[in-house]
Motif scaffolding. Structure first.
Motif, PDB file in Angstrom:
ATOM      1  N   ILE A 365      70.660  83.722 106.878  1.00  0.00           N
ATOM      2  CA  ILE A 365      69.914  82.460 107.024  1.00  0.00           C
ATOM      3  C   ILE A 365      70.141  81.879 108.420  1.00  0.00           C
ATOM      4  N   LYS A 366      71.374  81.996 108.916  1.00  0.00           N
ATOM      5  CA  LYS A 366      71.659  81.519 110.284  1.00  0.00           C
ATOM      6  C   LYS A 366      70.843  82.312 111.298  1.00  0.00           C
ATOM      7  N   GLU A 367      70.781  83.633 111.076  1.00  0.00           N
ATOM      8  CA  GLU A 367      70.039  84.502 111.994  1.00  0.00           C
ATOM      9  C   GLU A 367      68.556  84.098 112.035  1.00  0.00           C
ATOM     10  N   ILE A 368      68.007  83.802 110.863  1.00  0.00           N
ATOM     11  CA  ILE A 368      66.588  83.408 110.778  1.00  0.00           C
ATOM     12  C   ILE A 368      66.365  82.088 111.515  1.00  0.00           C
ATOM     13  N   LEU A 369      67.233  81.118 111.264  1.00  0.00           N
ATOM     14  CA  LEU A 369      67.066  79.816 111.913  1.00  0.00           C
ATOM     15  C   LEU A 369      67.246  79.923 113.428  1.00  0.00           C
ATOM     16  N   LEU A 370      68.201  80.757 113.859  1.00  0.00           N
ATOM     17  CA  LEU A 370      68.417  80.904 115.308  1.00  0.00           C
ATOM     18  C   LEU A 370      67.230  81.620 115.953  1.00  0.00           C
ATOM     19  N   ASP A 371      66.639  82.571 115.219  1.00  0.00           N
ATOM     20  CA  ASP A 371      65.440  83.255 115.723  1.00  0.00           C
ATOM     21  C   ASP A 371      64.292  82.254 115.883  1.00  0.00           C
ATOM     22  N   LEU A 372      64.199  81.354 114.909  1.00  0.00           N
ATOM     23  CA  LEU A 372      63.161  80.313 114.943  1.00  0.00           C
ATOM     24  C   LEU A 372      63.363  79.421 116.168  1.00  0.00           C
ATOM     25  N   ILE A 373      64.606  78.980 116.353  1.00  0.00           N
ATOM     26  CA  ILE A 373      64.921  78.067 117.461  1.00  0.00           C
ATOM     27  C   ILE A 373      64.650  78.754 118.810  1.00  0.00           C
ATOM     28  N   LYS A 374      65.025  80.035 118.894  1.00  0.00           N
ATOM     29  CA  LYS A 374      64.815  80.798 120.127  1.00  0.00           C
ATOM     30  C   LYS A 374      63.330  80.833 120.496  1.00  0.00           C
ATOM     31  N   HIS A 375      62.490  81.103 119.505  1.00  0.00           N
ATOM     32  CA  HIS A 375      61.055  81.185 119.772  1.00  0.00           C
ATOM     33  C   HIS A 375      60.473  79.825 120.124  1.00  0.00           C
ATOM     34  N   GLU A 376      60.922  78.795 119.440  1.00  0.00           N
ATOM     35  CA  GLU A 376      60.379  77.465 119.717  1.00  0.00           C
ATOM     36  C   GLU A 376      60.770  77.020 121.123  1.00  0.00           C
ATOM     37  N   GLU A 377      62.022  77.274 121.488  1.00  0.00           N
ATOM     38  CA  GLU A 377      62.497  76.823 122.807  1.00  0.00           C
ATOM     39  C   GLU A 377      61.839  77.590 123.941  1.00  0.00           C
ATOM     40  N   SER A 378      61.577  78.898 123.699  1.00  0.00           N
ATOM     41  CA  SER A 378      60.987  79.720 124.766  1.00  0.00           C
ATOM     42  C   SER A 378      59.472  79.498 124.867  1.00  0.00           C
ATOM     43  N   GLY A 379      58.891  78.853 123.839  1.00  0.00           N
ATOM     44  CA  GLY A 379      57.444  78.651 123.858  1.00  0.00           C
ATOM     45  C   GLY A 379      56.676  79.900 123.457  1.00  0.00           C
ATOM     46  N   GLU A 380      57.400  80.963 123.126  1.00  0.00           N
ATOM     47  CA  GLU A 380      56.762  82.206 122.673  1.00  0.00           C
ATOM     48  C   GLU A 380      56.801  82.230 121.141  1.00  0.00           C
ATOM     49  N   ALA A 381      55.643  82.136 120.506  1.00  0.00           N
ATOM     50  CA  ALA A 381      55.639  82.066 119.047  1.00  0.00           C
ATOM     51  C   ALA A 381      56.151  83.350 118.405  1.00  0.00           C
ATOM     52  N   GLY A 382      55.968  84.473 119.118  1.00  0.00           N
ATOM     53  CA  GLY A 382      56.401  85.740 118.543  1.00  0.00           C
ATOM     54  C   GLY A 382      55.476  86.193 117.433  1.00  0.00           C
ATOM     55  N   PRO A 383      55.894  87.188 116.646  1.00  0.00           N
ATOM     56  CA  PRO A 383      55.007  87.732 115.606  1.00  0.00           C
ATOM     57  C   PRO A 383      54.678  86.687 114.537  1.00  0.00           C
ATOM     58  N   GLU A 384      53.504  86.829 113.941  1.00  0.00           N
ATOM     59  CA  GLU A 384      53.094  85.877 112.892  1.00  0.00           C
ATOM     60  C   GLU A 384      53.990  85.978 111.685  1.00  0.00           C
ATOM     61  N   GLU A 385      54.524  87.175 111.458  1.00  0.00           N
ATOM     62  CA  GLU A 385      55.471  87.320 110.363  1.00  0.00           C
ATOM     63  C   GLU A 385      56.591  88.243 110.802  1.00  0.00           C
ATOM     64  N   THR A 386      57.770  87.952 110.309  1.00  0.00           N
ATOM     65  CA  THR A 386      58.939  88.744 110.676  1.00  0.00           C
ATOM     66  C   THR A 386      59.585  89.251 109.404  1.00  0.00           C
ATOM     67  N   TRP A 387      59.733  90.550 109.317  1.00  0.00           N
ATOM     68  CA  TRP A 387      60.444  91.106 108.162  1.00  0.00           C
ATOM     69  C   TRP A 387      61.926  91.088 108.497  1.00  0.00           C
ATOM     70  N   HIS A 388      62.666  90.261 107.791  1.00  0.00           N
ATOM     71  CA  HIS A 388      64.078  90.107 108.081  1.00  0.00           C
ATOM     72  C   HIS A 388      64.862  91.319 107.589  1.00  0.00           C
ATOM     73  N   ASP A 389      65.753  91.805 108.456  1.00  0.00           N
ATOM     74  CA  ASP A 389      66.628  92.927 108.097  1.00  0.00           C
ATOM     75  C   ASP A 389      65.810  94.156 107.695  1.00  0.00           C
ATOM     76  N   LEU A 390      64.752  94.440 108.451  1.00  0.00           N
ATOM     77  CA  LEU A 390      63.940  95.633 108.181  1.00  0.00           C
ATOM     78  C   LEU A 390      64.602  96.819 108.865  1.00  0.00           C
ATOM     79  N   ARG A 391      65.022  97.771 108.069  1.00  0.00           N
ATOM     80  CA  ARG A 391      65.812  98.874 108.648  1.00  0.00           C
ATOM     81  C   ARG A 391      64.937 100.039 109.071  1.00  0.00           C
TER      82      ARG A 391
END
Lengths: 391, 121
Positions: A365-391
């Motif tokens: 959950i921390k990883e997901i929230l930090l990924d969210l914060i990273k994208h918001e701060e960089s202004g890069e929305a990134g992929p529309e959907e992210t599969w978490h822990d996709l191996r």
């Protein structure tokens, strides 16, 4: 009220006793099996006083509930995964007949691949069957939400069947404390069901399920939509009454944790929302203004609550434990759609994961929230959907 | 005015049903929550108009055995006290089951409009 230690399934069986359910018809499927198993045991002991109908399939289970509810009896069943899918036709039937049946669905991944652990794709695929849907995060919440579900479903302004979802194994087979209410206590809250519409009665025969021509069919559908939408406000009333009577409150349609001053929110359904609290606390310690919003009520979708939640936020991570193939996370899509007609524009990222019972723990959950914060701060929305822990 | 939520006997020979709902003022506010109906006759009009072939009983051959009456899925065959069958052509859909089950094969299926209806009815 007395505190007991029990699994969510055993507690659900107790909720059936507390709510004075009159008919249970159920067919076993892991991980829901121990719900009807316990009810059968309570029936044998004379604690559960209603009828227990053993049926040959989930399809029959729901139709037996439909028959029971049609006579004005309070009816209940429990199932999981493919069992819920087999009920599909009957689910539509129950809602269109306006029968306030309550179903405990123990969320389990749909096969194949064969898997008995939690995903929400079983119940999410039943989104449009006309069933009100709740997702719970604890044994205590499961027990009390089932009791509340009867009151909500039976309210004349609503009259729609209600499904209460609990994560398979995480809750169903995990022992935890909950507060049991004797039927005499619940009587103060839940009156006997008296159908405000047609009833199956040999003394006064009516036909139901008859042909309705194009000039009226649509209006019946509109009425179902209205009833479902009414469920939101009616539930707020019910919760307030329940809190007053028993001191129990689980947070309304959306339970928020440290959302008010947060810049970043993670939304989720079920037990992940409980796990998220620890992640929020840890990230707060590191200086991140984060919060968790656990969506308890999925249908009707709490649109206004979502808008209030999103107002002034920088970004929202919507975590779905299910997928709409070809269009991402179902709840993420609903959140985005809820905001489109407004000028509320946080970044909304869809995260999909935890499928087939893969653990979603505090570090995830921390990883997901930090990924969210990273994208918001960089202004890069990134992929529309992210599969978490996709191996 | 009155709003009719109708049913028919298209399935399995159920009783014809109709539900009258008073609508004042007109609109869905006075509709029931879901469609249901009370037993009555002829709510969907005369379903005999759906028929292509008419069952015609040859009363000279008929033994009054009541087999046709027993099998008719629409219950449109009535019996006199002595067992003489009569078909209600207002609601017979012409399925032909009576002709099939008749032990003396004395019910003919005749294309509609090709027989002298006055004679038999």
């Amino acid at each position: 009220m007395k505190t007991e230690l029990m699994s969510a399934n055993y507690a659900a069986a107790r909720a059936v006793v507390s709510a004075r359910v009159e008919v249970v018809a159920a067919y076993p499927i892991t991980p829901a099996t121990t719900v009807p198993e316990q009810i059968a045991l309570l029936s044998e002991k004379g604690i559960y006083k209603g009828e227990f109908i053993r049926v040959e399939s989930e399809h029959s289970a729901m139709f037996a509930c439909i028959g029971a509810s049609s006579t004005g009896a309070r009816a209940f069943t429990a199932t999981s995964s493919n069992g819920l899918l087999l009920m599909d036709e009957a689910l539509h039937w129950a809602s269109a007949a306006r029968l306030p049946i309550v179903l405990a669905n123990i969320n389990r991944s749909v096969s194949p691949s064969w898997n008995i652990h939690v995903s929400h794709d079983d119940s999410m695929s039943k989104r449009d069957t006309g069933w009100i849907q709740f997702y719970v995060s604890s044994v205590d919440e499961f027990y009390h939400t089932i009791i509340q579900a009867f009151k909500l479903a039976e309210d004349e302004r609503v009259l729609m069947p209600t499904m209460v979802n609990a994560d398979g194994f995480v809750l169903s087979h995990t022992v935890s404390r909950y507060d049991y209410l004797e039927p005499e206590e619940v009587d103060k809250f839940l009156q006997p069901y008296s159908p405000p519409h047609w009833v199956m009665d040999p003394e006064n025969p009516v036909a139901h399920g008859n042909i309705v021509f194009p000039e009226h069919y649509q209006e019946f559908r509109y009425s179902m939509h209205e009833g479902t939408k009414n469920a939101l406000d009616v539930y707020l009333e019910i919760e307030a009454e329940y809190k007053k009577l028993f001191g129990k409150y689980f947070g309304g349609p959306i339970e928020c944790y440290k959302c008010d001053d947060a810049d970043y929110i993670m939304t989720s359904q079920g037990t992940i929302g409980a796990e998220a609290r620890d992640a929020i606390d840890q990230l707060r310690k590191d200086g991140y203004k984060v919060g968790s919003a656990r969506i308890r009520m999925y249908r009707p979708f709490p649109i206004d609550h979502i808008r209030d939640l999103a107002k002034g936020k920088k970004a929202i991570a919507s975590f779905d434990r299910s997928v709409s193939y070809g269009f991402g996370g179902p709840v993420a899509n609903d959140i985005r759609a809820s905001l489109y007609a407004t000028d509320i524009r946080p970044l909304i990222k869809s995260y999909i994961g935890g499928l087939g019972g893969r653990d979603i723990t505090v570090p995830d959950i921390k990883e997901i929230l930090l990924d969210l914060i990273k994208h918001e701060e960089s202004g890069e929305a990134g992929p529309e959907e992210t599969w978490h822990d996709l191996r | 005015m009155s709003l009719r939520v109708r049913s028919c006997r298209a399935h399995s020979g159920c009783v014809l049903v109709v539900n009258e709902v008073n609508t004042e003022p007109e609109g869905r506010a006075n509709m029931p929550k879901t469609s249901y109906s009370k037993p009555s006759v002829g709510a969907t009009g005369k379903t005999g108009s759906w028929r292509t072939f008419d069952p015609v009983i040859n009363y000279k051959e008929c033994s009054k055995c009541r087999t046709c009456w027993l099998y008719c899925p629409e219950a449109v065959i009535t019996l006199e006290d002595d067992g003489t069958p009569h078909i209600d052509y207002d609601y017979c859909k012409g399925c032909g089951i009576c002709a099939q089950v008749c032990p003396r094969k004395c019910i003919d299926m005749v294309r509609k409009g090709t027989r002298d209806e006055e004679d038999e009815e």
